[in-house]
Scaffold this motif. Structure first.
Motif, PDB file in Angstrom:
ATOM      1  N   LYS A   1      23.125 -15.469 -17.695  1.00 29.52           N
ATOM      2  CA  LYS A   1      24.444 -16.369 -18.150  1.00 29.52           C
ATOM      3  C   LYS A   1      25.386 -15.642 -19.066  1.00 29.52           C
ATOM      4  O   LYS A   1      25.114 -15.912 -19.963  1.00 29.52           O
ATOM      5  N   MET A   2      26.390 -15.570 -18.393  1.00 29.72           N
ATOM      6  CA  MET A   2      27.393 -15.286 -17.870  1.00 29.72           C
ATOM      7  C   MET A   2      29.037 -15.714 -16.911  1.00 29.72           C
ATOM      8  O   MET A   2      28.615 -15.896 -15.959  1.00 29.72           O
TER       9      MET A   2
ATOM     10  N   GLN B   1      25.428 -22.190 -23.767  1.00 25.48           N
ATOM     11  CA  GLN B   1      24.787 -21.192 -23.976  1.00 25.48           C
ATOM     12  C   GLN B   1      25.320 -19.935 -22.820  1.00 25.48           C
ATOM     13  O   GLN B   1      23.980 -18.486 -23.109  1.00 25.48           O
ATOM     14  N   TYR B   2      25.971 -19.825 -22.769  1.00 28.12           N
ATOM     15  CA  TYR B   2      26.880 -18.898 -21.547  1.00 28.12           C
ATOM     16  C   TYR B   2      27.743 -18.043 -22.677  1.00 28.12           C
ATOM     17  O   TYR B   2      28.106 -18.798 -23.209  1.00 28.12           O
ATOM     18  N   ARG B   3      27.743 -16.921 -22.259  1.00 29.00           N
ATOM     19  CA  ARG B   3      29.201 -15.678 -22.644  1.00 29.00           C
ATOM     20  C   ARG B   3      30.354 -15.215 -21.116  1.00 29.00           C
ATOM     21  O   ARG B   3      29.922 -15.858 -20.354  1.00 29.00           O
ATOM     22  N   VAL B   4      31.380 -15.149 -21.544  1.00 25.04           N
ATOM     23  CA  VAL B   4      32.087 -14.936 -20.801  1.00 25.04           C
ATOM     24  C   VAL B   4      33.061 -13.456 -20.705  1.00 25.04           C
ATOM     25  O   VAL B   4      32.825 -12.737 -21.990  1.00 25.04           O
ATOM     26  N   LEU B   5      32.496 -13.520 -19.568  1.00 25.01           N
ATOM     27  CA  LEU B   5      33.047 -11.688 -19.391  1.00 25.01           C
ATOM     28  C   LEU B   5      35.106 -11.786 -19.453  1.00 25.01           C
ATOM     29  O   LEU B   5      35.085 -11.938 -17.882  1.00 25.01           O
TER      30      LEU B   5
ATOM     31  N   ARG C   1      16.843 -10.757 -21.262  1.00 28.31           N
ATOM     32  CA  ARG C   1      18.142 -11.124 -19.890  1.00 28.31           C
ATOM     33  C   ARG C   1      17.956 -10.322 -19.382  1.00 28.31           C
ATOM     34  O   ARG C   1      18.821 -11.289 -18.212  1.00 28.31           O
TER      35      ARG C   1
ATOM     36  N   ASP D   1      35.474 -19.967 -24.345  1.00 30.71           N
ATOM     37  CA  ASP D   1      34.873 -19.239 -24.442  1.00 30.71           C
ATOM     38  C   ASP D   1      33.823 -20.133 -25.502  1.00 30.71           C
ATOM     39  O   ASP D   1      32.877 -20.454 -25.134  1.00 30.71           O
TER      40      ASP D   1
ATOM     41  N   LYS E   1      30.165 -21.243 -24.988  1.00 35.68           N
ATOM     42  CA  LYS E   1      28.755 -21.235 -25.571  1.00 35.68           C
ATOM     43  C   LYS E   1      28.129 -22.570 -26.009  1.00 35.68           C
ATOM     44  O   LYS E   1      27.034 -22.875 -26.218  1.00 35.68           O
TER      45      LYS E   1
END
Length: 344
Positions: free
Chosen positions: A61-62, A90-94, A50, A83, A87
């Motif tokens: 990818k966030m 394929q993204y994440r959440v900050l 990443r 969230d 997903k």
């Protein structure tokens, strides 16, 4: 350790095809090809680098999500739906808890920029503050959630999308449901600090009373929380405000709570005072948090289509990250009322 070329060779595809999968560009790919690549990555125990991806593209990818407080069940529910929507890409959440404090909002925006985040959902904040415009000028794509932007030329100058439940309609629906069930002495209970969404809910509430010929004077009962906006203490505030409701003579026969957390606290306070709900007083909340159907009596509530809103916001962020020239829009979602046992 396997690399992307090993995966491509194992799956019988090109390196660029594997790269498309890793970067969320598999929407035009045959399902059989996608499954073969995913199986190859699993068999080779391949994990993409990443950091290298971020160095190559300049972004991670966030996506970011700034909320006043995750303790507030309404914002916790929002975080879950965002969230789940992220997903799918394929993204994440900050996640950042800002407590509606300017220094926290500013710091989170700077941190997210430094981590390669290029899209942020900002919940329940005044985005006319200059540091939001500054972040947008640096390439940050933002969506203003549940705090509608000003109209006219002021809105057109704002570089942010706006996504919200129609809070005027939410307040109107809550009051109208009580009216339809025979309530005539109706009040609205809220934390006292003004916000855009609170004022809109109150406006819709009063509109329903006016349209039904019911009194609109002295219908708003407010309480001041210890924190600035009460985001972390809504249930406690609702319990305390039950006393203010019962100070009114004759007692109201219907109450609209600014949100479900405050409404649940109100139910507890009324129970402590030996007031029957809905026998003596009917109660409606707004937000339809999961706990509302588990308490006794179940809390009738006005529900935003939260999953659809979250999916739209995530999709919108990713589209505008790729095409920043797309003009921002305001998007309103119509709520629906969920009837339970707290209304007669």
């Amino acid at each position: 350790m396997a690399n992307i070329r090993d995966v491509a060779r194992h799956a019988g595809v090109s390196v660029s095809t594997v790269s498309n999968v890793l970067n969320g560009r598999a929407n035009q790919m045959r399902q059989e090809t996608l499954e073969r690549i995913e199986q190859a990555m699993k068999e080779l125990n391949y994990h993409p680098n990443r950091v290298a991806q971020q160095l190559k593209t300049g972004q991670a990818k966030m996506i970011g999500l700034l909320v006043p407080s995750i303790v507030n069940p309404s914002f916790a529910a929002l975080a879950r739906e965002v969230d789940l929507a992220a997903k799918k890409h394929q993204y994440r959440v900050l996640l950042g808890n800002t407590y509606r404090q300017e220094e926290e909002e500013r710091a989170f925006l700077e941190d997210m920029m430094s981590h390669g985040v290029r899209g942020v959902i900002v919940a329940a904040s005044n985005m006319e503050k200059p540091y939001f415009a500054s972040a947008a000028a640096q390439g940050m794509i933002m969506i203003n959630y549940d705090s509608r932007m000003p109209g006219g030329d002021v809105y057109n100058a704002m570089p942010f999308d706006s996504v919200s439940m129609d809070n005027v309609e939410a307040g109107r629906q809550a009051a109208q449901h009580l009216i339809d069930r025979g309530c005539r002495n109706i009040v609205f209970v809220t934390e006292a600090t003004p916000t855009v969404s609170r004022s809109h809910k109150i406006g819709g509430f009063l509109e329903a009373l006016r349209d039904s010929g019911l009194p609109c004077e002295h219908r708003i009962i407010e309480g001041k929380a210890l924190s600035a906006y009460g985001d972390t203490e809504m249930s406690e505030l609702g319990r305390a405000l039950a006393g203010k409701v019962l100070d009114i003579s004759p007692h109201p026969d219907g109450v609209v709570a600014i949100n479900d957390a405050l409404g649940i606290g109100l139910l507890v306070g009324l129970r402590d005072a030996n007031i029957s709900v809905p026998g003596d007083i009917s109660v409606v909340g707004i937000d339809n948090i999961p706990l509302s159907e588990l308490i006794n009596p179940g809390l009738t509530s006005v529900m935003p289509p939260l999953a659809k809103m979250a999916e739209l916001m995530v999709d919108r962020l990713l589209v505008r990250i790729e095409e920043p020239a797309i003009a921002p829009e305001e998007m309103l979602f119509v709520p629906t009322l969920v009837s339970r046992q707290s209304v007669r």
